[in-house]
Design an enzyme around this catalytic site. Structure first.
Site, mmCIF file in Angstrom:
data_model
loop_
_atom_site.group_PDB
_atom_site.id
_atom_site.type_symbol
_atom_site.label_atom_id
_atom_site.label_comp_id
_atom_site.label_asym_id
_atom_site.label_seq_id
_atom_site.Cartn_x
_atom_site.Cartn_y
_atom_site.Cartn_z
ATOM 1 N N GLU A 53 -74.283 -34.194 -110.081
ATOM 2 C CA GLU A 53 -74.156 -32.740 -110.114
ATOM 3 C C GLU A 53 -74.514 -32.170 -111.489
ATOM 4 O O GLU A 53 -75.171 -31.133 -111.604
ATOM 5 C CB GLU A 53 -72.732 -32.315 -109.748
ATOM 6 N N SER B 226 -84.998 -77.737 -99.097
ATOM 7 C CA SER B 226 -84.848 -76.398 -98.514
ATOM 8 C C SER B 226 -85.935 -75.428 -98.959
ATOM 9 O O SER B 226 -85.960 -74.287 -98.499
ATOM 10 C CB SER B 226 -83.482 -75.819 -98.886
ATOM 11 N N LEU C 1 -81.113 -68.031 -109.836
ATOM 12 C CA LEU C 1 -80.316 -66.923 -109.290
ATOM 13 C C LEU C 1 -80.586 -65.601 -110.005
ATOM 14 O O LEU C 1 -79.728 -64.736 -110.090
ATOM 15 C CB LEU C 1 -78.815 -67.237 -109.330
ATOM 16 N N SER D 102 -65.495 -71.464 -95.561
ATOM 17 C CA SER D 102 -64.218 -71.018 -96.135
ATOM 18 C C SER D 102 -64.122 -69.497 -96.121
ATOM 19 O O SER D 102 -63.068 -68.933 -95.797
ATOM 20 C CB SER D 102 -64.073 -71.533 -97.572
#
Length: 383
Positions: A54, A185, A221, A320
Protein backbone atom coordinates in the site's frame (compact mmCIF):
# COMPACT_ATOMS: atom_id res chain seq x y z
CA UNK A 1 -12.91 -12.29 -15.62
CA UNK A 2 -14.44 -9.31 -17.31
CA UNK A 3 -15.67 -7.25 -14.36
CA UNK A 4 -13.68 -4.18 -13.43
CA UNK A 5 -12.77 -5.30 -9.91
CA UNK A 6 -11.38 -8.59 -11.19
CA UNK A 7 -9.36 -6.93 -13.92
CA UNK A 8 -7.61 -4.56 -11.52
CA UNK A 9 -7.24 -7.16 -8.75
CA UNK A 10 -5.60 -9.50 -11.25
CA UNK A 11 -2.99 -6.80 -11.84
CA UNK A 12 -2.42 -6.48 -8.10
CA UNK A 13 -2.11 -10.27 -7.88
CA UNK A 14 0.51 -10.32 -10.64
CA UNK A 15 2.49 -7.71 -8.71
CA UNK A 16 2.32 -9.81 -5.54
CA UNK A 17 3.67 -12.82 -7.44
CA UNK A 18 6.88 -10.92 -8.18
CA UNK A 19 7.96 -11.23 -4.56
CA UNK A 20 6.94 -14.84 -3.91
CA UNK A 21 9.64 -16.49 -1.81
CA UNK A 22 11.11 -13.13 -0.81
CA UNK A 23 8.73 -11.78 1.84
CA UNK A 24 8.76 -14.52 4.49
CA UNK A 25 7.62 -14.45 7.25
CA UNK A 26 5.32 -11.80 5.73
CA UNK A 27 2.77 -12.47 2.99
CA UNK A 28 3.25 -11.52 -0.66
CA UNK A 29 0.96 -8.54 -1.34
CA UNK A 30 0.25 -6.40 -4.39
CA UNK A 31 -1.62 -3.09 -4.66
CA UNK A 32 -3.08 -1.03 -7.52
CA UNK A 33 -4.56 2.49 -7.27
CA UNK A 34 -7.09 3.40 -9.95
CA UNK A 35 -8.65 6.75 -10.88
CA UNK A 36 -11.19 7.14 -13.67
CA UNK A 37 -10.50 3.53 -14.69
CA UNK A 38 -6.78 4.26 -15.15
CA UNK A 39 -3.98 2.89 -12.99
CA UNK A 40 -2.19 5.83 -11.39
CA UNK A 41 -0.18 3.93 -8.79
CA UNK A 42 1.08 0.45 -8.03
CA UNK A 43 3.38 -1.39 -5.69
CA UNK A 44 4.14 -4.64 -3.94
CA UNK A 45 5.85 -5.82 -0.77
CA UNK A 46 9.33 -6.78 -1.98
CA UNK A 47 10.82 -8.38 1.13
CA UNK A 48 10.38 -8.56 4.91
CA UNK A 49 11.25 -5.24 6.51
CA UNK A 50 10.66 -3.23 3.34
CA UNK A 51 7.67 -0.97 2.63
CA UNK A 52 4.31 -2.69 2.34
CA UNK A 53 2.43 -2.78 -0.96
CA UNK A 54 0.00 0.00 0.00
CA UNK A 55 2.79 2.40 0.90
CA UNK A 56 4.69 1.56 -2.29
CA UNK A 57 1.55 2.29 -4.33
CA UNK A 58 0.86 5.57 -2.51
CA UNK A 59 4.47 6.65 -2.99
CA UNK A 60 4.24 5.90 -6.71
CA UNK A 61 1.24 8.24 -6.94
CA UNK A 62 3.16 10.97 -5.14
CA UNK A 63 6.03 10.48 -7.56
CA UNK A 64 3.69 10.72 -10.53
CA UNK A 65 1.89 13.80 -9.24
CA UNK A 66 4.79 15.62 -7.59
CA UNK A 67 2.96 18.94 -7.56
CA UNK A 68 0.36 17.39 -5.25
CA UNK A 69 2.85 15.41 -3.10
CA UNK A 70 1.91 17.30 0.06
CA UNK A 71 -1.80 17.34 -0.77
CA UNK A 72 -2.15 13.94 -2.35
CA UNK A 73 -5.71 13.62 -1.07
CA UNK A 74 -6.72 15.98 -3.90
CA UNK A 75 -5.77 13.23 -6.36
CA UNK A 76 -6.87 10.24 -4.28
CA UNK A 77 -10.24 11.39 -2.90
CA UNK A 78 -12.12 9.65 -5.71
CA UNK A 79 -9.59 6.90 -6.43
CA UNK A 80 -9.95 3.17 -5.69
CA UNK A 81 -7.29 1.03 -4.03
CA UNK A 82 -7.15 -2.64 -5.01
CA UNK A 83 -5.11 -4.68 -2.55
CA UNK A 84 -4.70 -8.45 -2.51
CA UNK A 85 -4.69 -8.71 1.30
CA UNK A 86 -6.45 -6.82 4.06
CA UNK A 87 -4.32 -3.82 5.14
CA UNK A 88 -2.45 -4.17 8.43
CA UNK A 89 -3.59 -2.17 11.45
CA UNK A 90 -1.08 -3.09 14.16
CA UNK A 91 2.40 -2.02 15.18
CA UNK A 92 3.79 -5.47 16.06
CA UNK A 93 6.19 -5.38 13.11
CA UNK A 94 9.08 -3.45 11.55
CA UNK A 95 6.94 -0.99 9.61
CA UNK A 96 4.07 1.33 10.69
CA UNK A 97 0.47 0.15 10.15
CA UNK A 98 -0.70 0.79 6.58
CA UNK A 99 -4.19 1.75 7.72
CA UNK A 100 -2.94 5.11 9.02
CA UNK A 101 -1.33 6.00 5.68
CA UNK A 102 -4.43 4.94 3.73
CA UNK A 103 -6.74 7.05 5.90
CA UNK A 104 -4.40 10.04 5.69
CA UNK A 105 -4.15 9.71 1.90
CA UNK A 106 -7.84 10.48 1.41
CA UNK A 107 -8.72 7.25 -0.37
CA UNK A 108 -12.36 6.44 0.35
CA UNK A 109 -12.89 3.28 -1.64
CA UNK A 110 -11.02 -0.03 -1.41
CA UNK A 111 -11.44 -3.52 -2.81
CA UNK A 112 -9.71 -6.21 -0.73
CA UNK A 113 -8.80 -9.58 -2.24
CA UNK A 114 -8.64 -11.68 0.94
CA UNK A 115 -8.83 -11.35 4.71
CA UNK A 116 -5.57 -11.52 6.65
CA UNK A 117 -5.66 -14.56 8.99
CA UNK A 118 -3.36 -12.79 11.45
CA UNK A 119 -5.48 -12.28 14.62
CA UNK A 120 -3.99 -8.79 14.95
CA UNK A 121 -5.50 -7.87 11.58
CA UNK A 122 -8.30 -10.34 10.82
CA UNK A 123 -11.27 -8.11 9.82
CA UNK A 124 -9.98 -5.38 12.15
CA UNK A 125 -8.25 -3.57 9.30
CA UNK A 126 -11.44 -3.39 7.26
CA UNK A 127 -13.50 -2.36 10.29
CA UNK A 128 -11.09 0.47 11.10
CA UNK A 129 -11.19 1.75 7.53
CA UNK A 130 -14.98 1.72 7.56
CA UNK A 131 -15.07 3.57 10.88
CA UNK A 132 -13.03 6.28 9.21
CA UNK A 133 -15.51 6.66 6.37
CA UNK A 134 -14.03 4.35 3.74
CA UNK A 135 -16.16 2.14 1.49
CA UNK A 136 -14.49 -1.26 1.67
CA UNK A 137 -15.67 -4.40 -0.06
CA UNK A 138 -14.26 -7.87 -0.48
CA UNK A 139 -13.50 -9.24 -3.93
CA UNK A 140 -16.48 -11.19 -5.21
CA UNK A 141 -14.51 -13.26 -7.72
CA UNK A 142 -13.94 -16.44 -5.71
CA UNK A 143 -11.64 -18.01 -8.30
CA UNK A 144 -9.24 -15.08 -8.15
CA UNK A 145 -9.55 -14.88 -4.35
CA UNK A 146 -8.57 -18.55 -4.24
CA UNK A 147 -5.45 -17.82 -6.29
CA UNK A 148 -4.48 -15.08 -3.85
CA UNK A 149 -4.98 -17.42 -0.88
CA UNK A 150 -2.86 -20.10 -2.55
CA UNK A 151 -0.11 -17.57 -3.21
CA UNK A 152 0.25 -17.14 0.56
CA UNK A 153 -0.53 -20.69 1.70
CA UNK A 154 2.74 -20.85 3.62
CA UNK A 155 2.06 -17.61 5.46
CA UNK A 156 -1.56 -18.60 6.11
CA UNK A 157 -0.64 -21.86 7.86
CA UNK A 158 2.29 -20.33 9.72
CA UNK A 159 0.24 -17.45 11.12
CA UNK A 160 -2.53 -19.81 12.26
CA UNK A 161 -0.44 -22.65 13.71
CA UNK A 162 3.11 -21.30 14.14
CA UNK A 163 4.28 -24.30 12.14
CA UNK A 164 5.73 -24.30 8.61
CA UNK A 165 3.79 -25.31 5.51
CA UNK A 166 5.27 -28.65 4.40
CA UNK A 167 5.43 -29.84 0.80
CA UNK A 168 6.77 -33.22 -0.32
CA UNK A 169 8.20 -33.11 -3.81
CA UNK A 170 9.61 -36.13 -5.65
CA UNK A 171 10.40 -37.29 -9.15
CA UNK A 172 9.13 -40.85 -9.53
CA UNK A 173 8.76 -43.49 -12.20
CA UNK A 174 5.35 -44.58 -13.35
CA UNK A 175 5.65 -47.54 -10.96
CA UNK A 176 6.40 -45.27 -7.99
CA UNK A 177 10.19 -45.54 -7.64
CA UNK A 178 12.68 -42.79 -6.94
CA UNK A 179 15.84 -44.78 -7.72
CA UNK A 180 17.07 -48.11 -9.07
CA UNK A 181 18.16 -50.94 -6.76
CA UNK A 182 21.74 -49.59 -6.99
CA UNK A 183 20.57 -46.13 -5.87
CA UNK A 184 20.84 -44.37 -9.24
CA UNK A 185 18.28 -41.58 -9.58
CA UNK A 186 19.80 -39.11 -12.07
CA UNK A 187 17.76 -38.44 -13.94
CA UNK A 188 14.26 -39.82 -13.54
CA UNK A 189 12.51 -36.64 -14.65
CA UNK A 190 13.21 -34.67 -17.81
CA UNK A 191 14.98 -31.34 -18.16
CA UNK A 192 11.76 -29.30 -18.09
CA UNK A 193 10.70 -30.95 -14.84
CA UNK A 194 14.09 -30.36 -13.28
CA UNK A 195 13.76 -26.69 -14.21
CA UNK A 196 10.41 -26.69 -12.42
CA UNK A 197 12.10 -28.20 -9.34
CA UNK A 198 14.50 -25.26 -9.27
CA UNK A 199 11.58 -22.86 -9.57
CA UNK A 200 10.09 -24.48 -6.48
CA UNK A 201 13.30 -23.97 -4.53
CA UNK A 202 13.02 -20.31 -5.43
CA UNK A 203 9.61 -20.15 -3.73
CA UNK A 204 9.98 -22.03 -0.45
CA UNK A 205 11.93 -20.79 2.57
CA UNK A 206 13.84 -24.02 3.02
CA UNK A 207 14.51 -27.40 1.43
CA UNK A 208 14.64 -30.44 3.72
CA UNK A 209 16.41 -33.75 3.12
CA UNK A 210 17.54 -36.73 5.18
CA UNK A 211 21.14 -37.66 5.91
CA UNK A 212 20.72 -40.74 3.70
CA UNK A 213 19.94 -38.52 0.72
CA UNK A 214 23.02 -36.39 1.36
CA UNK A 215 25.24 -39.47 1.68
CA UNK A 216 23.79 -41.15 -1.42
CA UNK A 217 23.49 -38.17 -3.78
CA UNK A 218 25.65 -35.39 -2.28
CA UNK A 219 23.25 -32.76 -3.65
CA UNK A 220 23.81 -29.00 -3.71
CA UNK A 221 20.13 -28.16 -3.03
CA UNK A 222 20.63 -24.70 -4.51
CA UNK A 223 18.31 -22.81 -6.85
CA UNK A 224 19.75 -22.79 -10.36
CA UNK A 225 17.50 -20.70 -12.59
CA UNK A 226 18.74 -19.97 -16.10
CA UNK A 227 18.40 -16.20 -15.73
CA UNK A 228 20.32 -16.18 -12.43
CA UNK A 229 17.41 -14.67 -10.50
CA UNK A 230 17.00 -17.62 -8.16
CA UNK A 231 17.14 -17.39 -4.39
CA UNK A 232 18.75 -20.32 -2.59
CA UNK A 233 16.52 -21.80 0.10
CA UNK A 234 17.88 -22.64 3.53
CA UNK A 235 19.20 -26.21 3.27
CA UNK A 236 18.07 -28.35 6.20
CA UNK A 237 19.54 -31.78 6.83
CA UNK A 238 17.93 -34.18 9.31
CA UNK A 239 20.74 -36.33 10.68
CA UNK A 240 20.05 -37.89 14.07
CA UNK A 241 23.54 -39.37 14.45
CA UNK A 242 25.57 -36.82 12.43
CA UNK A 243 26.50 -39.37 9.77
CA UNK A 244 26.98 -36.92 6.92
CA UNK A 245 30.56 -35.99 6.02
CA UNK A 246 31.75 -32.52 6.95
CA UNK A 247 32.68 -31.79 3.34
CA UNK A 248 29.25 -32.59 1.84
CA UNK A 249 28.06 -30.15 -0.83
CA UNK A 250 25.14 -28.97 1.29
CA UNK A 251 27.59 -27.42 3.72
CA UNK A 252 29.02 -25.03 1.14
CA UNK A 253 28.43 -21.45 2.20
CA UNK A 254 26.46 -20.65 5.34
CA UNK A 255 22.83 -20.99 4.30
CA UNK A 256 22.20 -24.38 5.92
CA UNK A 257 20.99 -25.97 9.12
CA UNK A 258 21.80 -29.39 10.56
CA UNK A 259 19.25 -31.05 12.85
CA UNK A 260 20.69 -33.70 15.19
CA UNK A 261 19.61 -35.60 18.31
CA UNK A 262 21.44 -36.75 21.43
CA UNK A 263 22.59 -39.79 19.42
CA UNK A 264 25.02 -37.49 17.62
CA UNK A 265 27.10 -37.22 20.81
CA UNK A 266 28.93 -40.37 19.73
CA UNK A 267 30.39 -38.14 17.01
CA UNK A 268 31.47 -35.46 19.44
CA UNK A 269 34.53 -34.55 17.38
CA UNK A 270 32.37 -33.77 14.34
CA UNK A 271 30.04 -31.68 16.49
CA UNK A 272 33.02 -29.75 17.89
CA UNK A 273 34.32 -29.12 14.37
CA UNK A 274 30.89 -27.95 13.20
CA UNK A 275 30.60 -25.58 16.15
CA UNK A 276 34.09 -24.27 15.44
CA UNK A 277 33.04 -23.53 11.87
CA UNK A 278 29.98 -21.67 13.13
CA UNK A 279 27.43 -24.08 11.71
CA UNK A 280 23.77 -23.68 12.57
CA UNK A 281 23.09 -26.82 14.64
CA UNK A 282 19.73 -27.66 16.18
CA UNK A 283 19.33 -30.48 18.68
CA UNK A 284 15.84 -31.94 18.63
CA UNK A 285 14.06 -34.56 20.68
CA UNK A 286 13.82 -38.19 19.65
CA UNK A 287 10.51 -39.75 18.73
CA UNK A 288 9.32 -43.15 19.95
CA UNK A 289 11.33 -44.84 17.19
CA UNK A 290 14.53 -43.06 18.21
CA UNK A 291 14.51 -40.80 15.16
CA UNK A 292 14.49 -37.02 15.11
CA UNK A 293 11.14 -35.76 16.39
CA UNK A 294 9.85 -33.88 13.37
CA UNK A 295 7.19 -32.02 15.35
CA UNK A 296 9.92 -30.66 17.61
CA UNK A 297 12.11 -29.82 14.62
CA UNK A 298 9.37 -27.95 12.80
CA UNK A 299 8.47 -25.99 15.92
CA UNK A 300 12.11 -24.94 16.22
CA UNK A 301 12.24 -24.00 12.54
CA UNK A 302 9.14 -21.86 13.01
CA UNK A 303 10.93 -20.04 15.82
CA UNK A 304 13.48 -19.05 13.17
CA UNK A 305 10.62 -17.72 10.98
CA UNK A 306 10.87 -20.55 8.47
CA UNK A 307 7.30 -20.62 7.18
CA UNK A 308 7.53 -23.17 4.36
CA UNK A 309 9.49 -26.36 3.69
CA UNK A 310 10.10 -28.26 0.47
CA UNK A 311 10.96 -31.87 1.34
CA UNK A 312 13.01 -33.38 -1.48
CA UNK A 313 14.74 -36.48 -0.25
CA UNK A 314 14.33 -39.65 1.78
CA UNK A 315 11.53 -42.20 1.51
CA UNK A 316 11.80 -42.93 5.24
CA UNK A 317 11.59 -39.22 5.96
CA UNK A 318 8.53 -38.99 3.74
CA UNK A 319 6.91 -41.92 5.56
CA UNK A 320 7.53 -40.28 8.94
CA UNK A 321 6.02 -37.03 7.74
CA UNK A 322 2.91 -38.83 6.52
CA UNK A 323 2.60 -40.87 9.72
CA UNK A 324 2.75 -37.79 11.91
CA UNK A 325 0.36 -35.88 9.60
CA UNK A 326 2.86 -33.12 8.96
CA UNK A 327 2.45 -32.93 5.18
CA UNK A 328 0.27 -30.18 3.72
CA UNK A 329 0.89 -30.68 0.03
CA UNK A 330 2.43 -33.19 -2.39
CA UNK A 331 4.06 -32.54 -5.75
CA UNK A 332 4.91 -35.68 -7.69
CA UNK A 333 6.67 -35.52 -11.04
CA UNK A 334 5.83 -38.80 -12.78
CA UNK A 335 8.15 -39.92 -15.57
CA UNK A 336 7.10 -42.54 -18.15
CA UNK A 337 9.72 -45.01 -16.94
CA UNK A 338 9.51 -48.35 -15.18
CA UNK A 339 12.18 -49.63 -12.79
CA UNK A 340 10.55 -52.61 -11.14
CA UNK A 341 9.96 -53.90 -7.64
CA UNK A 342 13.65 -53.89 -6.72
CA UNK A 343 13.74 -50.12 -7.16
CA UNK A 344 13.57 -47.69 -4.25
CA UNK A 345 9.97 -46.65 -3.46
CA UNK A 346 8.97 -43.00 -3.10
CA UNK A 347 7.59 -43.62 0.39
CA UNK A 348 8.77 -46.24 2.90
CA UNK A 349 6.40 -48.51 4.82
CA UNK A 350 3.26 -46.89 6.20
CA UNK A 351 1.54 -50.00 7.54
CA UNK A 352 -1.66 -49.36 5.59
CA UNK A 353 -3.74 -52.54 5.30
CA UNK A 354 -6.99 -51.13 3.94
CA UNK A 355 -7.62 -48.77 1.06
CA UNK A 356 -9.92 -46.70 3.23
CA UNK A 357 -6.84 -45.79 5.29
CA UNK A 358 -4.77 -44.73 2.27
CA UNK A 359 -3.51 -41.15 2.23
CA UNK A 360 -5.83 -39.24 -0.06
CA UNK A 361 -4.98 -36.03 -1.87
CA UNK A 362 -7.66 -33.44 -2.53
CA UNK A 363 -7.92 -30.36 -4.72
CA UNK A 364 -5.54 -32.04 -7.14
CA UNK A 365 -4.21 -30.50 -10.33
CA UNK A 366 -2.39 -32.12 -13.23
CA UNK A 367 -0.09 -30.58 -15.80
CA UNK A 368 2.16 -31.96 -18.51
CA UNK A 369 5.90 -31.29 -18.52
CA UNK A 370 7.23 -32.72 -21.76
CA UNK A 371 6.70 -36.46 -21.41
CA UNK A 372 6.39 -36.13 -17.61
CA UNK A 373 3.18 -35.51 -15.71
CA UNK A 374 3.11 -33.37 -12.56
CA UNK A 375 0.40 -34.03 -9.98
CA UNK A 376 -0.15 -31.64 -7.07
CA UNK A 377 -2.58 -32.15 -4.25
CA UNK A 378 -3.34 -31.25 -0.65
CA UNK A 379 -3.80 -33.36 2.46
CA UNK A 380 -6.46 -32.99 5.10
CA UNK A 381 -4.57 -33.58 8.33
CA UNK A 382 -7.67 -33.00 10.48
CA UNK A 383 -8.90 -36.52 9.87
Amino acid sequence: MGDKDSIFMEQAYELAKKAIGRTSPNPAVGCIIVKDDQVIGSGYHKKAGSLHAEIEALNSVRQKFKEFAENIHVILSNAVMYITLEPCCHSDKKTPPCIDAIIKSGIKKLVVGTIDPNPLVNHHGIELLRKNGADVKLLENMELAGKIVKLNEGYNKFIRTRMPFVVIKAAITIDGKIATYSGESKWISNEASRKYANELRNVYDAVLVSSNTVIADNPLLTCRLEDGSGRDPIRIIVDSEFKVPLDANVFNGSNFLLAITEKAQKNAEKIAEAVKKGWNLITVKQDKEGKADLNDLFAKLAEQNITSLLVEGGNKLAASLFKYKLVDKCIYVIAPKIIGNDGKPAVAELGIGHLKDAIHLKNTSVKVSGEDVIIEGYLDNKQ
